[in-house]
Design an enzyme around this catalytic site. Structure first.
Site, short mmCIF file in Angstrom:
data_model
loop_
_atom_site.label_atom_id
_atom_site.label_comp_id
_atom_site.label_asym_id
_atom_site.label_seq_id
_atom_site.Cartn_x
_atom_site.Cartn_y
_atom_site.Cartn_z
N HIS A 170 0.81 -1.23 0.00
CA HIS A 170 0.00 0.00 0.00
C HIS A 170 0.84 1.27 0.00
CE1 HIS A 170 -4.02 -1.77 0.47
NE2 HIS A 170 -3.31 -2.79 0.88
N ASP A 374 3.25 9.65 -1.09
CA ASP A 374 2.09 8.89 -0.59
C ASP A 374 1.82 7.75 -1.57
OD1 ASP A 374 -0.09 8.21 0.95
OD2 ASP A 374 -0.89 10.26 1.04
#
Ligand code: GDG
Length: 729
Positions: A170, A374
């Protein structure tokens, strides 16, 4: 089939109050996204008939309470707890996970701590997860492991079970230059750990490519279109950008006034939402907002920045530092620019209820999301999805995974305070029709590729790659039973033909091609097969006829040199040609090969009469893999109009006069006699033409666990010798 999700934390949080255990559903992007997908499985027809979730429940549970807790979790959720002491979990979570992997993978090497003990604890926790999984796993389970806390688990599990294993990361996967900063044991451990999976998924194409590059540079495994051949299976690396439950956000009904929404004294609101983390670029955002205020006094009193910061990892020092810096900067901006009627920054350091969050998404004018790095950033997607009025402007950092799908946002480099300041002005001034046009395009994309589609694609790809692996390696594998059948057919045949390649098949591939002389044992083996079972034996090679004459010239076999340019039939002393060839073309090709040899240290050219080979065994693996492909491409393009052919073999490019390939050669031998047993064994790319040209009843065997046209595969060169030994009586 049951889908077993494995993640660090369970989707439920366990608490212990006044001697009693309580369970509460936990929030967060992964949990809510996957929960939506799992719920959708119950409603739709799918191969997956059941699911389960395995992870840590959030607190340590004393041994005597574990069965009660397990019961409670099992009966309320389809979940299995992994019991770990708070102490060990803290060490791993706050240690290797959040002081080593998190900063390094988010490009903060200066925050990265390399501590051997952290690594040992990380290994320990991954082993505990493996043991827990082994106690619940069923043979029909598909296992989907999530995120950076469990990167060793796929390999640990692969050693014990044959189930399909998928892994999804992730967070970003960094470039080689960053990843290699990890000590050798942990960087190899992580890559090997992940390669235990059948499918490894990343949010973006870049992360996938960075991972493949690290695998090549550090472990030396090449890939072909994202597939890496491992012993007995194929590992696929692919991109699956995680989506959100679009409809849930778009259609969510909110009541007008929600607690936590700032009373709107100012006319326009800029919103930001994130966990407190240095990767989120919160300080830069504030500095950008301050510059905006400084440069645009006309907006004073008319706009405010509503900043929701969710507390996180409060035990890590660097987080406390950011918190201090944040508190100070908010205080400074409000003090310097605000007045009794207007507070420029409204700062909430807490987690808000889901409904409040959606109300905020809908009531703000601009969402300002400026992470320095991110993996994806689901908040950006949720913001766009929530805007059922289609208005609002998203300002998004170019260093988020989400930016790839949200290209109609105002994209900023979050390191640049100036860019943030001017993006705020552009957003506040953007006309409604342009806001709608941009949001419609983004919403369309988010609706199509939502979280259910993301998970369905991942699980579908996992099943598919398993089928490929199974077909290639189980059905094609030349098992002992198949080998015995082969030998049986061989013994019962009358006219037998064995066509076998030399390098990589009869002798191992070496870094120094001159060292590939046949051993006495090999020569005795060939002699023995011929004497005892009298087959016709043909040895194929790209080497010069001089080499072959010198090395195996005394053998009772037929030989072909320079990829078929020369033949020496069994019983004859002279080398002949199947058809007249020319070496005229070599003068045009040699300068090109020389240029590439200059560019690639360790590469070398071998010129023969009707062929040239370009070897790169000794060169840097990554550089050579790239340059060899480029050279191959170059040669294929320029040779389209010349009568020559180019083969890409194992660490070698062979260029030879055209008109003769291994398929033609095979036909030449096959026409000789009416064989009732044919065995062809090869290791290189050019052997595919040989396999393809054989009759249906032939035994074609490829050396190496790769995709092939051959009917069977054998794992390595040594196994070829074992097989040939079985042919002797
Ligand atoms: C990883 C990666 C990747 C936030 N504040 C509140 C709240 N949230 C919810 C949001 C969103 C989730 O938390 C945050 O999602 P992100 O994507 O931004 O980041 P993480 O989940 O921390 O981390 C990230 C993600 O995994 C998925 O792959 O995108 O890059 O770091 O869903 O809505 N929810 C509530 N109150 C809040 O105050 N209720």
């Amino acid at each position: 089939m049951r889908l077993l999700i494995v993640s660090n934390r369970l989707p439920v949080a366990l608490t212990h109050r006044s001697g009693e255990f309580f369970l509460e559903k936990s929030a967060g992007g992964l949990v809510s996204g996957l929960s939506d997908y799992l719920a959708s499985l119950e409603k739709t027809a799918s191969d997956i008939s059941d699911y389960g979730w395995l992870g840590w429940p959030g607190i340590s549970v004393k041994k005597r309470h574990r069965e009660v807790v397990r019961e409670k979790i099992n009966s309320n959720f389809k979940a299995e707890p992994v019991f770990l002491s708070q102490k060990l979990m803290d060490k791993v979570y706050l240690g290797f996970c959040n002081k080593t992997i998190w900063p390094l993978f988010h490009y903060f090497p200066t925050y990265t701590v390399y501590d051997r003990e952290y690594w040992e604890q990380y290994k320990r926790v991954n082993q505990i997860f493996r043991d827990e999984l082994l106690s619940v796993i069923r043979s029909d389970d598909i296992i989907w492991i999530h995120d950076y806390h469990l990167m060793l688990l796929p390999e640990l599990l692969r050693e014990k079970v044959a189930n399909p294993i998928g892994f999804f990361l992730h967070i970003p996967f960094p470039t080689y230059e960053i990843f290699r900063l990890l000590p050798d044991e942990s960087r190899c451990g992580i890559l090997n750990g992940l390669l235990g999976s059948d499918l490894i998924g990343f949010h973006t194409h870049d992360y996938s490519q960075y991972f493949l590059r690290c695998v090549l540079r550090i472990l030396g495994h090449e890939h072909h279109m994202g597939s890496i051949g491992m012993p007995g299976r194929v590992v696929r690396v692919d991109t699956f950008p995680m989506g959100i439950d679009y409809k849930k956000f778009n259609r969510f009904i909110t009541t007008d006034a929600q607690p936590g929404i700032p009373s709107n004294d100012c006319q326009r609101m800029v919103l930001s939402v994130d966990r407190l983390d240095y990767s989120k670029g919160i300080l830069n955002r504030l500095k950008g907002f301050e510059m905006f205020l400084q440069q645009n006094p006309e907006w004073h009193g008319k706009v405010c920045l509503s900043m929701v910061v969710v507390p996180s990892r409060t035990g890590v020092d660097s987080y406390q530092e950011i918190k201090r810096g944040l508190d100070e900067l908010v205080g400074y901006i409000n003090g310097a620019y605000g007045n009794l009627d207007w507070m420029p920054v409204i700062y909430q350091y807490k987690s808000l209820p889901h409904e409040t969050l959606i109300s905020l998404y809908r009531s703000c004018d601009v969402a300002l999301l400026t992470p320095l790095r991110d993996g994806m950033n689901l908040v950006a997607k949720e913001y766009v999805a929530s805007r059922n009025d289609k208005k609002g402007v998203l300002i998004l950092s170019e260093f988020t995974g989400a930016v790839k799908e949200l290209s109609e946002s105002i994209i900023v480099n979050s390191n640049s305070v100036d860019e943030i300041a001017s993006a705020i002005v552009q957003a506040l001034e953007m006309p409604d029709d342009e806001q709608i046009r941009r949001n419609e395009a983004m919403q369309h994309r988010l609706e199509r590729y939502d979280v259910t589609r993301w998970a369905t694609d991942f699980v579908g790809a996992l099943n598919e790659i398993r089928e490929v692996s199974e077909y290639t390696f189980t059905k094609k594998y030349l098992s002992r039973e198949k080998r015995e059948r082969l030998v049986n057919e061989y013994q019962n045949a009358e006219k037998r033909l064995i066509i076998v390649n030399y390098d990589g098949t009869l002798v191992p591939l070496t870094d120094e091609p001159d060292r590939a002389r046949p051993s006495n044992e090999l020569l005795e083996l060939i002699q023995g097969i011929k004497e005892q079972t009298s087959p016709d034996i043909v040895i194929l090679s790209g080497r010069s006829k001089e080499d072959l004459q010198k090395w195996i010239g005394d053998m009772p076999v037929s030989l072909t040199a320079e990829n078929g340019s020369w033949l020496r039939e069994f019983g004859s002393e002279c080398w002949t040609q199947l058809k007249p060839l020319t070496g005229e073309w070599k003068k045009d090709i040699l300068p090109i090969l020389e240029t590439y040899t200059d560019r690639l240290p360790g590469a070398s050219i071998r010129e023969k009469e009707y062929s040239i080979s370009w070897h790169y065994h000794k060169s840097d693996i990554e550089q050579s893999s790239f340059l060899a492909k480029e050279l191959y491409d170059h040669l294929v393009n320029i040779t389209a109009t010349i009568d020559i052919q180019v083969f890409h073999g194992s660490k070698v490019l062979e260029i030879s006069s055209s008109g003769i390939n291994k398929g033609d050669l095979a036909r030449h031998w096959l026409n000789n006699r009416n064989y009732d047993f044919i065995l062809a064994i090869g290791a290189g790319w050019s052997d595919e033409l040989l396999f393809r040209s054989l009759p249906g009843n032939a035994w074609s065997v490829k050396v190496g666990m790769t995709h092939t046209e051959a009917k069977y595969i054998i794992s390595n060169q040594q196994k070829v010798i074992t097989l040939l030994e079985m042919l002797k009586k």
